[in-house]
Scaffold this active site. Structure first.
Site: not given
Length: 492
Positions: A165, A391, A163
């Site tokens: 961000d 996340d 991922d």
């Protein structure tokens, strides 16, 4: 279903929990209360292993249901065995969790033990799960040559996807200065591992805008040097699975050809959910439903935000200098998920992702499952040869879908990503390291995944670098991709 029924079901939906981790935590509480965690926890984790093994054996058998699925109805796919007992013993030796008397194992600690066991399964030969079949020979790279193979002594995933961000850089920020994380990524490329950033950020094929998000990392690669073959093993997948780019020998991102012989869309049309099989009418219909829902949420909750529409996404983003409460973003996401579910027939099972991005809410056409599956097919790899790091693994997050097609590591910040990559390099036996003078300790002492959250602040971007750069160069609104002059701050 009536509106009140949906509200009751929402109250029962653990949208901020993970069923497996919560169940494990509950199973360990009894031993903790009886003050016998040190004696029974290894056996309990061994029992978890056995349940996972049984679940894996029964997967695909519609006539039977595993014990684990009965205990945890939301359980998903396990692509490899998980050496949970060994991982727990290593973790306990480092942090002495069984010596505690007032605080039992937390959600985050169990998450870190699961991460460690997944890294061990993929990187330690004694725990590796051999492929069950050979990748299809007709699928492969079209630009130069197949990805380089890792050195024989280096056991690890052949591709690691990330991922963006909050995984490689702070939420809404760019990869500016993080030498430790950049060093690990560089070492993986030098050891023949393919890396890919699979991000929701979508600026179509404006490669310079994606490069801006990775400025510090690309600069680091250029400073340290990579062969053209190694550089070509770094990919960027924008808009979840819509825009595929690759780093060239000049350390710039360039679009990967979509159509024709060897084009990534043409090569993956055999996958049911690939963009090459999407209907333009279905895309328009899905975005229309999502736009209506998000606009209604903005109005109903009087949010300091606006709704923006892109070619393959629609998002609700905060107004300049404003923030949106997590609860309101969750409400927006759950509303739009409900609206899309009710009208799914209008867009012919088109894959999508509705998620809380932390500071905003988005609906993307496509999702990370599709993105990771495309990379696997395009590079001729199996799920057991992959690892996805992100996340957002709750059901309002956009990494959640990747669990069905790849082993995953659930992190909470770039610092945790850095430590996982270091352990992959250490356990796997990497032959090329940026810091070869760094002493390697024993496995039990080198595994320090529990340090990740506590030491994450060390891994963050240098604020002086960011502030100096913003004063001298144009910056970009990460939501819209609009390039702003140096004097104007981005809308973050």
């Amino acid at each position: 279903m009536s509106f009140s029924s949906r509200r009751r079901n929402y109250m029962l939906t653990p949208h901020r929990r993970d069923g497996l981790i919560e169940w494990m935590k509950h199973m360990l509480q009894h031993s903790f209360v009886l003050d016998c965690l040190a004696q029974t926890a290894p056996t309990t984790f061994q029992h978890f292993e056995e349940l996972i093994d049984e679940h894996r054996m029964l997967e695909g058998d519609d006539t039977k249901i595993s014990k684990l699925q009965i205990l945890v109805p939301t359980i998903g796919t396990f692509h490899t065995p998980l050496p949970l007992c060994a991982a727990f013993l290593i973790y306990d030796e480092k942090y002495s969790v069984t010596s505690r008397r007032h605080v039992t194992l937390s959600f985050n600690e169990i998450r870190q033990i699961l991460n460690l066991s997944q890294v061990m399964a993929l990187c330690s030969p004694s725990h590796a799960s051999p492929p069950t079949h050979t990748p299809s020979p007709q699928i492969g790279l079209s630009i130069t040559s197949p990805p380089p193979s890792p050195p024989p002594s280096f056991t690890c995933p052949k591709i690691i996807t990330f991922d963006g961000d909050q995984t490689l850089y702070s939420d809404g920020s760019n990869f500016e200065s993080n030498p430790s994380l950049a060093s690990s990524l560089h070492s993986l490329l030098k050891n023949g591992i393919t890396l890919a950033v699979v991000t929701a950020a979508g600026y179509e094929y404006s490669t310079s805008k994606y490069a801006l998000r990775l400025t510090g990392l690309l600069k680091y690669f250029k400073e340290k040097g990579l062969t053209e073959e190694e550089a070509g093993s770094f990919y960027m997948f924008g808009g979840e699975c819509n825009y595929l780019m690759r780093m060239n020998g000049e350390y710039e991102l360039e679009a990967v050809k979509e159509s024709g012989p060897g084009g990534w869309i043409t090569s993956t049309k055999h996958l049911p959910d690939t963009p090459g099989n999407w209907s333009p009418t279905s895309i328009t219909s899905l975005l229309s439903v999502a736009h209506t829902s998000l606009t209604s949420s903005l109005s109903d909750m009087k949010l300091p935000a606006r709704v923006i529409l892109k070619k393959r996404a629609v998002g609700l983003i905060p107004l300049p200098s404003k923030t949106l409460p997590r609860e309101c973003l969750d409400e927006c996401v759950l509303r739009v998920q409900s609206a899309l579910h009710e009208k799914a027939g209008e867009f012919e099972n088109l894959p999508y992702c509705a998620f809380n991005g932390g500071t905003d809410a988005w609906v993307d056409v496509g999702n990370k499952r599709v993105g990771v599956e495309i990379l696997q097919a395009y590079l001729g790899l199996l799920p057991t040869q992959c690892l996805h790091i992100g996340d957002q693994f709750l059901n309002t997050g956009n990494d959640y879908a990747a669990r069905t097609c790849s082993p995953c590591a659930w992190i909470t910040c770039p610092g945790e990503t850095g430590y996982i990559l270091k352990k992959i390099l250490e356990i796997g036996g990497a032959t090329t390291m940026i810091s070869p003078t760094t002493p390697r300790s024993s496995l039990s002492k080198s595994i320090s995944l529990g340090d990740m959250t506590r030491r994450a602040s060390v891994e963050q971007c240098d604020p002086s670098v960011t502030s100096d750069r913003s004063r001298t160069e144009a910056v970009m609104d990460v939501y819209t991709g609009e390039i702003l002059p140096p004097s104007k701050k981005p809308k973050t």
